[in-house]
Write a protein that holds these residues in place. Structure first.
Motif, PDB file in Angstrom:
ATOM      1  N   ASP A  83       0.844  -1.195   0.000  1.00 34.65           N
ATOM      2  CA  ASP A  83       0.000   0.000   0.000  1.00 34.65           C
ATOM      3  C   ASP A  83       0.882   1.250   0.000  1.00 34.65           C
ATOM      4  O   ASP A  83       2.116   1.170  -0.084  1.00 34.65           O
ATOM      5  CB  ASP A  83      -0.999  -0.027   1.161  1.00 34.65           C
ATOM      6  CG  ASP A  83      -0.344  -0.053   2.540  1.00 34.65           C
ATOM      7  OD1 ASP A  83       0.800   0.428   2.674  1.00 34.65           O
ATOM      8  OD2 ASP A  83      -0.979  -0.559   3.493  1.00 34.65           O
ATOM      9  N   GLN A  84       0.265   2.437   0.110  1.00 27.45           N
ATOM     10  CA  GLN A  84       1.005   3.699  -0.006  1.00 27.45           C
ATOM     11  C   GLN A  84       2.125   3.859   1.017  1.00 27.45           C
ATOM     12  O   GLN A  84       3.093   4.579   0.772  1.00 27.45           O
ATOM     13  CB  GLN A  84       0.043   4.876   0.186  1.00 27.45           C
ATOM     14  CG  GLN A  84      -0.771   5.240  -1.018  1.00 27.45           C
ATOM     15  CD  GLN A  84      -1.518   6.543  -0.769  1.00 27.45           C
ATOM     16  OE1 GLN A  84      -1.161   7.570  -1.296  1.00 27.45           O
ATOM     17  NE2 GLN A  84      -2.540   6.465   0.062  1.00 27.45           N
ATOM     18  N   TYR A  87       5.998   3.965   0.383  1.00 31.29           N
ATOM     19  CA  TYR A  87       6.767   5.148   0.012  1.00 31.29           C
ATOM     20  C   TYR A  87       7.334   5.871   1.233  1.00 31.29           C
ATOM     21  O   TYR A  87       8.159   6.779   1.083  1.00 31.29           O
ATOM     22  CB  TYR A  87       5.905   6.083  -0.836  1.00 31.29           C
ATOM     23  CG  TYR A  87       5.441   5.410  -2.105  1.00 31.29           C
ATOM     24  CD1 TYR A  87       6.333   5.169  -3.148  1.00 31.29           C
ATOM     25  CD2 TYR A  87       4.130   4.953  -2.241  1.00 31.29           C
ATOM     26  CE1 TYR A  87       5.926   4.519  -4.304  1.00 31.29           C
ATOM     27  CE2 TYR A  87       3.713   4.302  -3.391  1.00 31.29           C
ATOM     28  CZ  TYR A  87       4.616   4.086  -4.421  1.00 31.29           C
ATOM     29  OH  TYR A  87       4.209   3.417  -5.554  1.00 31.29           O
ATOM     30  N   LEU A 114       0.997  11.712  -2.362  1.00 26.93           N
ATOM     31  CA  LEU A 114       0.211  10.603  -1.839  1.00 26.93           C
ATOM     32  C   LEU A 114      -1.224  11.057  -1.597  1.00 26.93           C
ATOM     33  O   LEU A 114      -1.556  12.231  -1.741  1.00 26.93           O
ATOM     34  CB  LEU A 114       0.856  10.069  -0.551  1.00 26.93           C
ATOM     35  CG  LEU A 114       2.319   9.614  -0.711  1.00 26.93           C
ATOM     36  CD1 LEU A 114       2.917   9.244   0.637  1.00 26.93           C
ATOM     37  CD2 LEU A 114       2.423   8.448  -1.684  1.00 26.93           C
ATOM     38  N   ASP A 158      -2.925   2.814   5.974  1.00 25.40           N
ATOM     39  CA  ASP A 158      -3.546   3.018   4.673  1.00 25.40           C
ATOM     40  C   ASP A 158      -4.878   2.278   4.656  1.00 25.40           C
ATOM     41  O   ASP A 158      -4.925   1.070   4.866  1.00 25.40           O
ATOM     42  CB  ASP A 158      -2.629   2.490   3.566  1.00 25.40           C
ATOM     43  CG  ASP A 158      -3.177   2.766   2.172  1.00 25.40           C
ATOM     44  OD1 ASP A 158      -4.280   2.279   1.853  1.00 25.40           O
ATOM     45  OD2 ASP A 158      -2.502   3.445   1.381  1.00 25.40           O
ATOM     46  N   GLY A 161      -6.236   2.869  -0.002  1.00 21.31           N
ATOM     47  CA  GLY A 161      -5.716   3.929  -0.852  1.00 21.31           C
ATOM     48  C   GLY A 161      -5.735   5.317  -0.264  1.00 21.31           C
ATOM     49  O   GLY A 161      -5.387   6.282  -0.953  1.00 21.31           O
TER      50      GLY A 161
END
Length: 317
Positions: A83-84, A87, A114, A158, A161
């Motif tokens: 998932d995000q 990063y 993001l 997260d 999304g």
């Protein structure tokens, strides 16, 4: 029944999944990860960076991106998607003044393009310099300062999304873990990794370069366990004695952990949430709420189980 899709540009695939799908989250410092294996039928065409969605019945469980593909001679592909929060492994340098954890998070979300969801106002503001530090560690450092100052624990996660930040007290899932809902249970006590009975904080004045050392300790605990030292170089000397005292109160305890295997699955349970536990192992009993440190969900076509690592402070021996 679950639904797994991979989106490559404008093409949406519903691949044939081999075996189980696993979804794992940890409370701090790791992204959510979805792992699965699919058949390569000659029509399936996807690549790293493509979107992955996983829905269990009507529960939107996971939204992320393909990071790893492992192809085999059997015409199968093992896929790892994150998932995000993946990063947040990026490193960068930031200097910020009088920002709360929620303000820091919003800044990082904007800078790294993001998607933000629901972000609680953490209120407590701080000033820090983060040099060549992962985004995860930046957030963890700010959470720790907030916890020490306000005794509130915040969870970054997260949610399909969208990056959310919530007070742990708002993340309770109303389910009960007991001998009838799980297969095996393990109980661990330890002073090995997160127990400290001596706190040493060091502050260096940027102008004079003078170093000041602040120490707080628990003598009886040192007699029992020896010196277990927590050392930190601090940037802000404000309320440092209170900080040392708060750290000693927080860490001068034996850590206690339950591991529960093959519980009946509930997709609402993610790392950072609270669940209710009613268990007894030998002469140790627990009847109350515990924090989910890590959870691994396993989905098959006709079953859903989860393995939990739980942490709590109020055990009765």
């Amino acid at each position: 029944m679950y639904e797994l899709t991979i989106c490559n540009k404008s093409t949406l695939y519903y691949p044939s999944v081999i075996g189980n799908v696993t979804w794992e989250t940890q409370r701090s410092g790791s992204p959510g990860v979805l792992k699965f294996e699919v058949y390569q039928d000659g029509k399936l065409d996807f690549e790293e960076g493509n979107e992955v969605r996983f829905i269990d019945n009507e529960d939107k469980v996971f939204f992320g991106y393909v990071f790893t593909k492992k192809c085999s001679s059997k015409n199968t592909i093992q896929v790892t998607a994150y998932d995000q929060l993946r990063y947040f492994k990026n490193k960068d340098t930031y200097s910020y003044s009088k920002k709360s954890s929620s303000e820091l998070l919003k800044m990082l979300i904007k800078d790294f393009y993001l998607n933000a969801g629901s972000i609680d106002d953490t209120v407590y503001k701080m000033s820090r310099v983060e040099d060549n530090t992962t985004l995860f560690d930046m957030m963890i450092n700010s959470f720790n300062e907030t916890l020490q100052a306000k005794k509130k624990l915040y969870i970054l996660y997260d949610d399909f999304g969208k990056l959310n930040l919530k007070n742990m007290e708002e993340m309770v899932v109303p389910i009960l873990i007991n001998p009838s809902t799980g297969e095996t249970f393990d109980y661990t006590t330890s002073i090995d990794s997160s127990t400290y009975n001596k706190i040493k904080l060091v502050h260096e004045d940027e102008t004079t370069k003078k170093r000041t050392v602040y120490i707080d300790e628990e003598v009886e605990s040192i007699k029992n366990y020896g010196v277990l030292l927590y050392y930190e170089t601090i940037q802000d000397a404000t309320l440092v004695k209170q900080k040392a005292s708060a750290l000693l109160e927080m860490y001068n305890n034996t850590s206690k952990e339950f591991s529960v295997s093959k519980c009946f699955g509930d997709s609402r349970v993610r790392a950072g949430c609270g669940v209710y536990v009613q268990l007894a192992i030998d002469n140790v009993r627990f009847d109350g709420r515990m924090l989910v440190e890590k959870v691994t969900h396993t989905y098959s076509k006709d079953a859903h189980f989860m393995n939990l690592k739980l942490r709590g402070a109020d055990f009765n021996s």
